[in-house]
Design a protein around this motif. Sequence first.
Motif, PDB file in Angstrom:
ATOM      1  N   TRP A  76      27.621  41.663  41.251  1.00 24.48           N
ATOM      2  CA  TRP A  76      29.157  42.010  40.942  1.00 24.48           C
ATOM      3  C   TRP A  76      29.708  40.784  40.647  1.00 24.48           C
ATOM      4  O   TRP A  76      30.809  40.593  40.613  1.00 24.48           O
ATOM      5  CB  TRP A  76      29.829  43.049  41.743  1.00 24.48           C
ATOM      6  CG  TRP A  76      29.407  42.745  43.364  1.00 24.48           C
ATOM      7  CD1 TRP A  76      28.600  43.505  44.062  1.00 24.48           C
ATOM      8  CD2 TRP A  76      30.210  41.826  44.407  1.00 24.48           C
ATOM      9  NE1 TRP A  76      28.381  42.748  45.272  1.00 24.48           N
ATOM     10  CE2 TRP A  76      29.333  42.158  45.521  1.00 24.48           C
ATOM     11  CE3 TRP A  76      30.959  41.119  44.243  1.00 24.48           C
ATOM     12  CZ2 TRP A  76      29.792  41.234  46.530  1.00 24.48           C
ATOM     13  CZ3 TRP A  76      31.527  40.211  45.181  1.00 24.48           C
ATOM     14  CH2 TRP A  76      31.037  40.521  46.436  1.00 24.48           C
ATOM     15  N   THR A  89      29.627  37.122  38.431  1.00 20.95           N
ATOM     16  CA  THR A  89      29.146  36.740  37.306  1.00 20.95           C
ATOM     17  C   THR A  89      29.835  35.136  37.222  1.00 20.95           C
ATOM     18  O   THR A  89      30.916  34.992  37.315  1.00 20.95           O
ATOM     19  CB  THR A  89      29.566  37.335  36.070  1.00 20.95           C
ATOM     20  OG1 THR A  89      29.043  38.696  36.027  1.00 20.95           O
ATOM     21  CG2 THR A  89      28.723  36.533  34.932  1.00 20.95           C
ATOM     22  N   GLU A 104      39.367  37.043  37.769  1.00 22.13           N
ATOM     23  CA  GLU A 104      38.609  35.986  37.034  1.00 22.13           C
ATOM     24  C   GLU A 104      39.123  34.434  37.453  1.00 22.13           C
ATOM     25  O   GLU A 104      40.367  34.326  37.510  1.00 22.13           O
ATOM     26  CB  GLU A 104      39.208  36.097  35.470  1.00 22.13           C
ATOM     27  CG  GLU A 104      38.598  37.315  34.682  1.00 22.13           C
ATOM     28  CD  GLU A 104      39.198  37.583  33.427  1.00 22.13           C
ATOM     29  OE1 GLU A 104      40.113  36.681  32.972  1.00 22.13           O
ATOM     30  OE2 GLU A 104      38.911  38.693  32.641  1.00 22.13           O
ATOM     31  N   GLU A 124      38.969  46.811  37.556  1.00 17.38           N
ATOM     32  CA  GLU A 124      39.298  45.822  38.509  1.00 17.38           C
ATOM     33  C   GLU A 124      38.487  44.616  38.685  1.00 17.38           C
ATOM     34  O   GLU A 124      37.031  44.992  38.882  1.00 17.38           O
ATOM     35  CB  GLU A 124      39.456  46.390  40.015  1.00 17.38           C
ATOM     36  CG  GLU A 124      40.435  47.783  40.164  1.00 17.38           C
ATOM     37  CD  GLU A 124      40.488  48.460  41.540  1.00 17.38           C
ATOM     38  OE1 GLU A 124      41.442  49.046  41.769  1.00 17.38           O
ATOM     39  OE2 GLU A 124      39.405  48.210  42.154  1.00 17.38           O
ATOM     40  N   ARG A 125      39.030  43.427  38.303  1.00 13.11           N
ATOM     41  CA  ARG A 125      38.246  42.203  38.555  1.00 13.11           C
ATOM     42  C   ARG A 125      39.178  40.909  38.740  1.00 13.11           C
ATOM     43  O   ARG A 125      40.429  41.204  38.649  1.00 13.11           O
ATOM     44  CB  ARG A 125      37.229  42.139  37.329  1.00 13.11           C
ATOM     45  CG  ARG A 125      38.073  41.785  36.038  1.00 13.11           C
ATOM     46  CD  ARG A 125      37.280  41.382  34.964  1.00 13.11           C
ATOM     47  NE  ARG A 125      37.899  41.143  33.702  1.00 13.11           N
ATOM     48  CZ  ARG A 125      38.525  42.139  32.550  1.00 13.11           C
ATOM     49  NH1 ARG A 125      38.360  43.404  32.942  1.00 13.11           N
ATOM     50  NH2 ARG A 125      39.172  41.503  31.668  1.00 13.11           N
ATOM     51  N   ARG A 171      44.037  44.682  37.614  1.00  9.90           N
ATOM     52  CA  ARG A 171      43.901  45.997  38.268  1.00  9.90           C
ATOM     53  C   ARG A 171      44.586  47.102  37.560  1.00  9.90           C
ATOM     54  O   ARG A 171      45.744  47.117  37.147  1.00  9.90           O
ATOM     55  CB  ARG A 171      44.606  46.057  39.663  1.00  9.90           C
ATOM     56  CG  ARG A 171      44.344  47.244  40.380  1.00  9.90           C
ATOM     57  CD  ARG A 171      45.184  47.125  41.857  1.00  9.90           C
ATOM     58  NE  ARG A 171      45.009  48.628  42.551  1.00  9.90           N
ATOM     59  CZ  ARG A 171      45.486  48.858  43.636  1.00  9.90           C
ATOM     60  NH1 ARG A 171      46.176  48.013  44.212  1.00  9.90           N
ATOM     61  NH2 ARG A 171      45.276  49.951  44.197  1.00  9.90           N
ATOM     62  N   SER A 216      38.526  48.919  47.916  1.00 10.47           N
ATOM     63  CA  SER A 216      37.590  48.136  47.278  1.00 10.47           C
ATOM     64  C   SER A 216      37.838  46.717  48.065  1.00 10.47           C
ATOM     65  O   SER A 216      36.869  45.829  47.993  1.00 10.47           O
ATOM     66  CB  SER A 216      37.821  47.875  45.816  1.00 10.47           C
ATOM     67  OG  SER A 216      37.437  49.120  45.267  1.00 10.47           O
ATOM     68  N   HIS A 268      35.046  41.937  49.286  1.00 11.87           N
ATOM     69  CA  HIS A 268      34.697  43.209  48.521  1.00 11.87           C
ATOM     70  C   HIS A 268      34.184  44.305  49.787  1.00 11.87           C
ATOM     71  O   HIS A 268      33.051  43.858  50.240  1.00 11.87           O
ATOM     72  CB  HIS A 268      33.612  42.703  47.826  1.00 11.87           C
ATOM     73  CG  HIS A 268      33.517  43.984  46.613  1.00 11.87           C
ATOM     74  ND1 HIS A 268      34.356  44.965  46.468  1.00 11.87           N
ATOM     75  CD2 HIS A 268      32.981  44.050  45.653  1.00 11.87           C
ATOM     76  CE1 HIS A 268      33.668  45.666  45.467  1.00 11.87           C
ATOM     77  NE2 HIS A 268      33.028  45.018  44.893  1.00 11.87           N
ATOM     78  N   VAL A 296      33.527  35.509  37.642  1.00 10.70           N
ATOM     79  CA  VAL A 296      34.038  36.797  37.456  1.00 10.70           C
ATOM     80  C   VAL A 296      33.846  37.653  38.730  1.00 10.70           C
ATOM     81  O   VAL A 296      32.445  37.989  38.718  1.00 10.70           O
ATOM     82  CB  VAL A 296      33.930  37.439  36.044  1.00 10.70           C
ATOM     83  CG1 VAL A 296      34.415  38.962  35.947  1.00 10.70           C
ATOM     84  CG2 VAL A 296      34.669  36.581  34.969  1.00 10.70           C
ATOM     85  N   VAL A 297      34.535  38.194  39.104  1.00 15.06           N
ATOM     86  CA  VAL A 297      34.282  39.140  40.317  1.00 15.06           C
ATOM     87  C   VAL A 297      34.639  40.457  40.079  1.00 15.06           C
ATOM     88  O   VAL A 297      35.808  40.876  39.704  1.00 15.06           O
ATOM     89  CB  VAL A 297      34.925  38.663  41.734  1.00 15.06           C
ATOM     90  CG1 VAL A 297      34.452  39.765  43.006  1.00 15.06           C
ATOM     91  CG2 VAL A 297      34.625  37.352  42.085  1.00 15.06           C
ATOM     92  N   THR A 298      33.735  41.359  39.974  1.00 16.57           N
ATOM     93  CA  THR A 298      34.047  42.989  39.564  1.00 16.57           C
ATOM     94  C   THR A 298      34.340  43.635  40.846  1.00 16.57           C
ATOM     95  O   THR A 298      33.342  43.660  41.814  1.00 16.57           O
ATOM     96  CB  THR A 298      33.058  43.530  38.688  1.00 16.57           C
ATOM     97  OG1 THR A 298      32.952  42.798  37.474  1.00 16.57           O
ATOM     98  CG2 THR A 298      33.265  44.905  38.570  1.00 16.57           C
ATOM     99  N   MET A 299      35.442  44.038  40.874  1.00 15.93           N
ATOM    100  CA  MET A 299      35.797  44.933  42.335  1.00 15.93           C
ATOM    101  C   MET A 299      35.744  46.313  42.212  1.00 15.93           C
ATOM    102  O   MET A 299      35.533  47.096  43.176  1.00 15.93           O
ATOM    103  CB  MET A 299      37.310  44.643  42.920  1.00 15.93           C
ATOM    104  CG  MET A 299      37.645  42.962  42.987  1.00 15.93           C
ATOM    105  SD  MET A 299      36.678  42.450  44.443  1.00 15.93           S
ATOM    106  CE  MET A 299      37.740  43.148  45.819  1.00 15.93           C
TER     107      MET A 299
END
Length: 541
Positions: free
Chosen positions: A109, A111, A215, A212-213, A225, A267, A281, A205-208
């Motif tokens: 999660w 990148t 950058e 929802e992420r 969000r 999350s 997270h 990039v963190v995907t929550m």
Amino acid sequence: MSATTVSSLSAADIDDIARRNPQVFAPSFWRRARPVLIVSAAVLYALYCWWFFAIGKVLGEANWDIAGNYLADWISYEVRPDFEIAGDGAIILSFPRFSPLGSNPDPDWITVTKTRMMRGGEPEKAAAAQASSSTSSGSSGFGFMVPDAKGTSTGEGPASGGSSFGFMVPDAQGTSTGSGPQGRNGEAAAAAPQAVEEEVIASAVVTMGSGERIEIAPREVRVLRGDETLVLKLDHANERVEAEGALPEWASQKLEGGKVIARFGFSGRVEVRHDDVKVRHRFLGWENFVFDANSPFWGKSFGEVASMIMSDERIDPDRSNLSLAWNNILYNADWQHLDVWTKLLQTIVMAFVGTLFAAIIAFPLAFIAARNITRSRVMNQIIKRFFDFQRSVDMFIWALFFTRAFGPGPLAGISAIFFTDTGTLGKLYSESLENIDDKQREGVKSVGASPMAVQRYGVLPQVLPLFASQALYFWESNTRSATIIGAVGAGGIGLKLWEAMRTNQDWENVAYMVLLILLVVFVFDNISNALRSRLMGKTRA
């Protein structure tokens, strides 16, 4: 007026009597006002408690976010990546030392986009060293060097900017303080770190969650969000975080230019500073519950673990794979299963042994305390006051006392349970003896039985099932109490539970131990109820 006469009166007659004698049929003032007074007193008492305990202030100042996080930690865990943004724009990703992802985390999660750039090591320190050296050689001052000593020039001329006085031996070699290549500035220049090309993170990039992420770029952080996007500008020069537009409801910034906190519900959340982005997270479940990150079975599915256990190829040459897997479970560094189970067994033993000894000692003392068994009033009062002394002090206080006396450990817990329950069981037993049916005892005595035989056949059959039932109830209750007294060092799982709570982070471990305690209490409660029912059932039969 008799009941027959009253029953023969008609409704009209009764109404006529009520009109002529209203004081007889009308309820009194206190009877009519009693419900209102009771309700008013209850409301006034509630208001007093609200004021006295400052309940409104406490609720208003309570940090519900932290309370919510604690509750969430019981059933979930957090992974905490930290993105540090250097002054040259490089992003450095790090995880805590004891991350649940192990020593080489690479979650799917997160990148990252990498690039190569020239980095100068520590340019700030090199500049500071050079500035300091230049300052020391370019001004007038007082020293311990003779002017014009060879290699120690600090005076007039091109190599210096002023005069100096010192006590250095003339012609001393190799002590130049000038600014030339052999001086200190030259040494600082030689020691300055050289720029090297390194591969660094340019963006991440963190995907929550779904939609929802986060950058992350060196000068900007975008938090998405749902349909809302929060753009945060990072001002490294002024050490500020500026938001474009108004903050959404799920974001907050207490101080102007300070850190911004964005929340994603269950999350997790993210904290954005001008040079750092901390992500929290959250995932549902208990991380590494079976195998920790150091185990060769970690991260494997159930099928893979089963295949490894059944394989003839040993992971550890000194033991089978099944033995290794079981060892990794027992000595799991995150959950410490073996230690927790051992402490739980200590708690059970503490409750059983303490209650057993208390019942054994209270049994004969109760016969002395009972007035109808022992006719000496002095002995009755001495034993009863002894029971009062033992049970008047709470088990928790006795645990503190015995911990100081014997040191931390199960012995202190057993002693606290034994001492407290001796007084309580002794009082209950003596009261049960005082309420027995004397006819049975008198019948045994009438056939010429000895005093001991009278107690054996005339008293014990009446009270023994009740004694056993009360002892069983206290054993079940003490299983819970042993957990509490363990928190003060009296041994058992209570101490382990307190240690986990003190860290303020291992709340999933707290939930694990609480569930184990609930399971043990449930089992022993059912065993105790079943045994008590059988005992009392035999008595009723």
